[in-house]
Design a protein around this motif. Structure first.
Motif, PDB file in Angstrom:
ATOM      1  N   LEU A  18      -8.390  30.316  21.144  1.00 16.11           N
ATOM      2  CA  LEU A  18      -8.642  30.840  19.803  1.00 16.11           C
ATOM      3  C   LEU A  18      -8.694  29.711  18.770  1.00 16.11           C
ATOM      4  CD1 LEU A  18      -9.077  33.267  17.989  1.00 16.11           C
ATOM      5  CD2 LEU A  18      -6.589  33.477  17.758  1.00 16.11           C
ATOM      6  N   ARG A  19      -7.784  28.747  18.900  1.00 15.22           N
ATOM      7  CA  ARG A  19      -7.775  27.629  17.957  1.00 15.22           C
ATOM      8  C   ARG A  19      -9.085  26.859  18.008  1.00 15.22           C
ATOM      9  NH1 ARG A  19      -6.646  22.221  18.361  1.00 15.22           N
ATOM     10  NH2 ARG A  19      -6.056  22.437  20.550  1.00 15.22           N
ATOM     11  N   ASN A  20      -9.561  26.576  19.198  1.00 13.36           N
ATOM     12  CA  ASN A  20     -10.815  25.834  19.330  1.00 13.36           C
ATOM     13  C   ASN A  20     -12.018  26.659  18.895  1.00 13.36           C
ATOM     14  OD1 ASN A  20     -10.508  23.010  20.704  1.00 13.36           O
ATOM     15  ND2 ASN A  20      -9.011  24.335  21.728  1.00 13.36           N
ATOM     16  N   LEU A  21     -11.969  27.969  19.124  1.00 12.36           N
ATOM     17  CA  LEU A  21     -13.052  28.837  18.672  1.00 12.36           C
ATOM     18  C   LEU A  21     -13.145  28.831  17.150  1.00 12.36           C
ATOM     19  CD1 LEU A  21     -15.249  30.960  19.150  1.00 12.36           C
ATOM     20  CD2 LEU A  21     -13.436  32.704  19.253  1.00 12.36           C
ATOM     21  N   ILE A  22     -11.990  28.926  16.485  1.00 14.70           N
ATOM     22  CA  ILE A  22     -11.979  28.928  15.022  1.00 14.70           C
ATOM     23  C   ILE A  22     -12.442  27.586  14.468  1.00 14.70           C
ATOM     24  CG2 ILE A  22     -10.469  29.036  13.001  1.00 14.70           C
ATOM     25  CD1 ILE A  22      -8.788  31.087  14.534  1.00 14.70           C
ATOM     26  N   LEU A  23     -11.958  26.491  15.044  1.00 20.73           N
ATOM     27  CA  LEU A  23     -12.360  25.160  14.577  1.00 20.73           C
ATOM     28  C   LEU A  23     -13.862  24.933  14.764  1.00 20.73           C
ATOM     29  CD1 LEU A  23      -9.384  23.003  15.928  1.00 20.73           C
ATOM     30  CD2 LEU A  23      -9.930  23.455  13.522  1.00 20.73           C
ATOM     31  N   ALA A  24     -14.390  25.359  15.910  1.00 19.21           N
ATOM     32  CA  ALA A  24     -15.825  25.207  16.164  1.00 19.21           C
ATOM     33  C   ALA A  24     -16.646  26.044  15.182  1.00 19.21           C
ATOM     34  CB  ALA A  24     -16.146  25.605  17.600  1.00 19.21           C
ATOM     35  N   THR A  25     -16.147  27.235  14.867  1.00 19.84           N
ATOM     36  CA  THR A  25     -16.851  28.096  13.919  1.00 19.84           C
ATOM     37  C   THR A  25     -16.879  27.473  12.531  1.00 19.84           C
ATOM     38  OG1 THR A  25     -16.161  30.054  15.182  1.00 19.84           O
ATOM     39  CG2 THR A  25     -16.949  30.422  12.941  1.00 19.84           C
ATOM     40  N   LEU A  26     -15.760  26.878  12.124  1.00 17.64           N
ATOM     41  CA  LEU A  26     -15.710  26.197  10.824  1.00 17.64           C
ATOM     42  C   LEU A  26     -16.650  24.993  10.797  1.00 17.64           C
ATOM     43  CD1 LEU A  26     -11.868  26.331  10.090  1.00 17.64           C
ATOM     44  CD2 LEU A  26     -13.675  27.693   9.019  1.00 17.64           C
ATOM     45  N   ALA A  27     -16.691  24.248  11.907  1.00 19.52           N
ATOM     46  CA  ALA A  27     -17.608  23.100  11.985  1.00 19.52           C
ATOM     47  C   ALA A  27     -19.053  23.566  11.890  1.00 19.52           C
ATOM     48  CB  ALA A  27     -17.380  22.338  13.292  1.00 19.52           C
ATOM     49  N   SER A  28     -19.356  24.678  12.539  1.00 14.00           N
ATOM     50  CA  SER A  28     -20.703  25.240  12.474  1.00 14.00           C
ATOM     51  C   SER A  28     -21.046  25.681  11.059  1.00 14.00           C
ATOM     52  CB  SER A  28     -20.813  26.424  13.434  1.00 14.00           C
ATOM     53  OG  SER A  28     -22.086  27.034  13.346  1.00 14.00           O
ATOM     54  N   THR A  29     -20.072  26.271  10.368  1.00 13.22           N
ATOM     55  CA  THR A  29     -20.293  26.705   8.987  1.00 13.22           C
ATOM     56  C   THR A  29     -20.711  25.538   8.108  1.00 13.22           C
ATOM     57  OG1 THR A  29     -18.655  28.481   9.220  1.00 13.22           O
ATOM     58  CG2 THR A  29     -19.215  27.788   6.979  1.00 13.22           C
ATOM     59  N   VAL A  30     -20.004  24.422   8.257  1.00  9.97           N
ATOM     60  CA  VAL A  30     -20.325  23.227   7.470  1.00  9.97           C
ATOM     61  C   VAL A  30     -21.707  22.697   7.845  1.00  9.97           C
ATOM     62  CG1 VAL A  30     -19.663  20.829   7.029  1.00  9.97           C
ATOM     63  CG2 VAL A  30     -17.913  22.616   7.117  1.00  9.97           C
ATOM     64  N   GLY A  31     -22.001  22.683   9.158  1.00  8.26           N
ATOM     65  CA  GLY A  31     -23.314  22.222   9.605  1.00  8.26           C
ATOM     66  C   GLY A  31     -24.441  23.075   9.056  1.00  8.26           C
ATOM     67  N   PHE A  32     -24.251  24.392   9.062  1.00  4.75           N
ATOM     68  CA  PHE A  32     -25.279  25.299   8.540  1.00  4.75           C
ATOM     69  C   PHE A  32     -25.448  25.127   7.032  1.00  4.75           C
ATOM     70  CE2 PHE A  32     -25.592  27.253  12.579  1.00  4.75           C
ATOM     71  CZ  PHE A  32     -26.646  28.149  12.554  1.00  4.75           C
ATOM     72  N   ALA A 185     -18.507  14.968   6.218  1.00  5.07           N
ATOM     73  CA  ALA A 185     -17.854  13.795   6.811  1.00  5.07           C
ATOM     74  C   ALA A 185     -16.420  14.107   7.227  1.00  5.07           C
ATOM     75  CB  ALA A 185     -17.889  12.629   5.825  1.00  5.07           C
ATOM     76  N   VAL A 186     -15.684  14.792   6.373  1.00  3.42           N
ATOM     77  CA  VAL A 186     -14.311  15.174   6.699  1.00  3.42           C
ATOM     78  C   VAL A 186     -14.292  16.091   7.916  1.00  3.42           C
ATOM     79  CG1 VAL A 186     -12.307  16.486   5.896  1.00  3.42           C
ATOM     80  CG2 VAL A 186     -13.424  14.855   4.366  1.00  3.42           C
ATOM     81  N   SER A 187     -15.252  16.995   7.985  1.00  5.88           N
ATOM     82  CA  SER A 187     -15.334  17.907   9.129  1.00  5.88           C
ATOM     83  C   SER A 187     -15.574  17.147  10.429  1.00  5.88           C
ATOM     84  CB  SER A 187     -16.461  18.925   8.909  1.00  5.88           C
ATOM     85  OG  SER A 187     -16.212  19.721   7.765  1.00  5.88           O
TER      86      SER A 187
END
Length: 417
Positions: A18-32, A185-187
């Motif tokens: 779950l932790r990695n799923l949430i972190l990946a989703t946040l990274a995707s949000t920033v990328g989008f 960059a922070v992401s």
């Protein structure tokens, strides 16, 4: 091997998933967000550079093009190097590109801005990283949930539509790009420090990229799901990027007003995506996908007649967004079932590329078929309904879309190897 030995050999996916799923989703949000910063400012660029509707459509569509094509090699590279490395690299590359977009945007040079927008498209490849990364963290009967939640990272388009014009109004054009670049960059740094690849990847044999691509392209289901995703995700991406231009041309909204409404559209689709993935787990991806395309056909034609009252066209667009969001979750719920586990990244990257390409052409079509005399996009919206109808018929023929899938256990076992 006995069942006891097999159980002991299987990786523990519960710890950290779950932790990695949430972190990946946040990274995707920033990328989008970075991927779609051009669309919300399209009216500004059109006014300052005296662009035609066709030129504006080209500018808006350009990042989508690269973000689509590059998903194929990025998906394959994710299979090889893992999501932690690839998220870090792609976001690390994106940050300076955001700054460059801001610098070039001040020069009022249309060809140069198109060229920079082309390279900015690399930000859109985060989707091809997250699908195999998140899928590897979850059991086969929960892959639809995992990819659906990760897909909610496309809320970055809503973030971009809502915040980008407001940041420009509050802090200035260049300052906005500096802020967004800093966030990206922070992401990238956080991805390197906090993300961890699934233990299911341990011991997996790494294959050369080209044979994996050849194998993926040889599968019938790859091509079938490519078309389905090109229509449903393509429509979402196209509207999320072109809707500010559409609303400005048809209903004369300013950038902030158009951005707010576009954010609502994107947010509705984002919320619906994990719902679509969860429903695909429970009822099978076929019925979910068919429902999505059926609703899209009806709503595209209703919107094509361009009702004048916002109390009418507003709910129509939001409902269409829900159907598109459910469909994106449903189609990618199919990927985890139909694709061999070791090739999920490669096949997912190809299908994700098809989805992005599906979003590349509609803005061009909308710009080319726009009738300025009566402010009409009737032709473009009718074509959306036609392609949704074709996708509906194809979805009837794709296999492995039912409630149960006899291949789930072998896929899960392959993932554990």
């Amino acid at each position: 091997m006995s069942s006891v030995e097999a159980a002991s050999a299987a990786p523990n996916l519960k710890q950290g998933q779950l932790r990695n799923l949430i972190l990946a989703t946040l990274a995707s949000t920033v990328g989008f967000w970075a991927w779609t910063i051009v669309g919300p400012l399209s009216k500004r660029y059109a006014g300052e550079m005296s662009l035609t509707p066709g030129q504006t459509a080209i500018l808006v569509a350009m990042p989508i093009f690269v973000g689509s094509i590059a998903r194929v090699p990025v998906g394959a590279l994710t299979d090889k190097y893992g999501g932690r490395v690839m998220f870090t690299v792609i976001l690390g590359i994106t940050a300076p590109l955001v700054l460059l977009t801001g610098l070039v945007g001040q020069l009022n040079n249309f060809p140069l801005l198109v060229a920079v927008a082309f390279f900015l498209g690399i930000a859109g490849t985060v989707f091809a990283i997250g699908i195999p990364f998140c899928s590897a963290w979850y059991e086969s009967n929960r892959k639809g949930f995992a990819t659906g939640v990760f897909g909610a990272g496309m809320v970055g388009t809503a973030v971009s539509a809502f915040f980008t014009p407001r940041l420009v109004a509050a802090t200035g054009y260049m300052a906005t790009h500096i802020i967004i670049a800093a966030i990206v960059a922070v992401s990238a740094v956080l991805c390197w420090l906090l993300l961890r690849d699934s233990p299911a990847r341990t011991g997996r044999k790494v294959e050369p990229m080209m044979p994996k691509l050849k194998q993926a392209f040889s599968l019938k289901v790859t091509w079938q799901l490519c078309f389905l995703y090109a229509v449903v995700f393509g429509a979402f991406v196209a509207f999320s990027n072109y809707l500010p231009t559409y609303l400005a041309n048809v209903y004369e909204y300013d950038p902030t007003g158009a951005g707010t409404r576009t954010a609502g559209f994107a947010l509705a689709a984002v919320i619906a995506r994990p719902i679509g993935g969860t429903l695909a787990d429970k009822f099978g991806p076929k019925i979910v996908t068919l429902t999505s395309f059926g609703g899209t056909i009806v709503l595209a034609m209703l919107v094509a007649f361009q009702p004048t009252a916002e109390t009418v066209y507003g709910p129509l667009f939001l409902t269409m967004a829900v159907f598109l969001g459910v469909g994106t979750g449903g189609v990618f719920g199919w990927v985890g079932r139909a694709a061999p586990a070791k090739d999920v990244g490669t096949i997912g990257g190809i299908i994700a590329a098809a989805g992005g390409l599906g979003g590349y052409f509609p803005p061009l079509v909308m710009g080319a078929t726009y009738n300025p005399d009566n402010r009409s996009y009737f032709v473009g919206l009718t074509l959306l309904a036609v392609f949704a109808a074709l996708a509906f018929l194809l979805a009837l023929m794709v296999r492995n879309g039912g409630k149960t899938n006899e291949n789930e256990k072998p896929v899960e076992q392959a993932l554990a190897r």
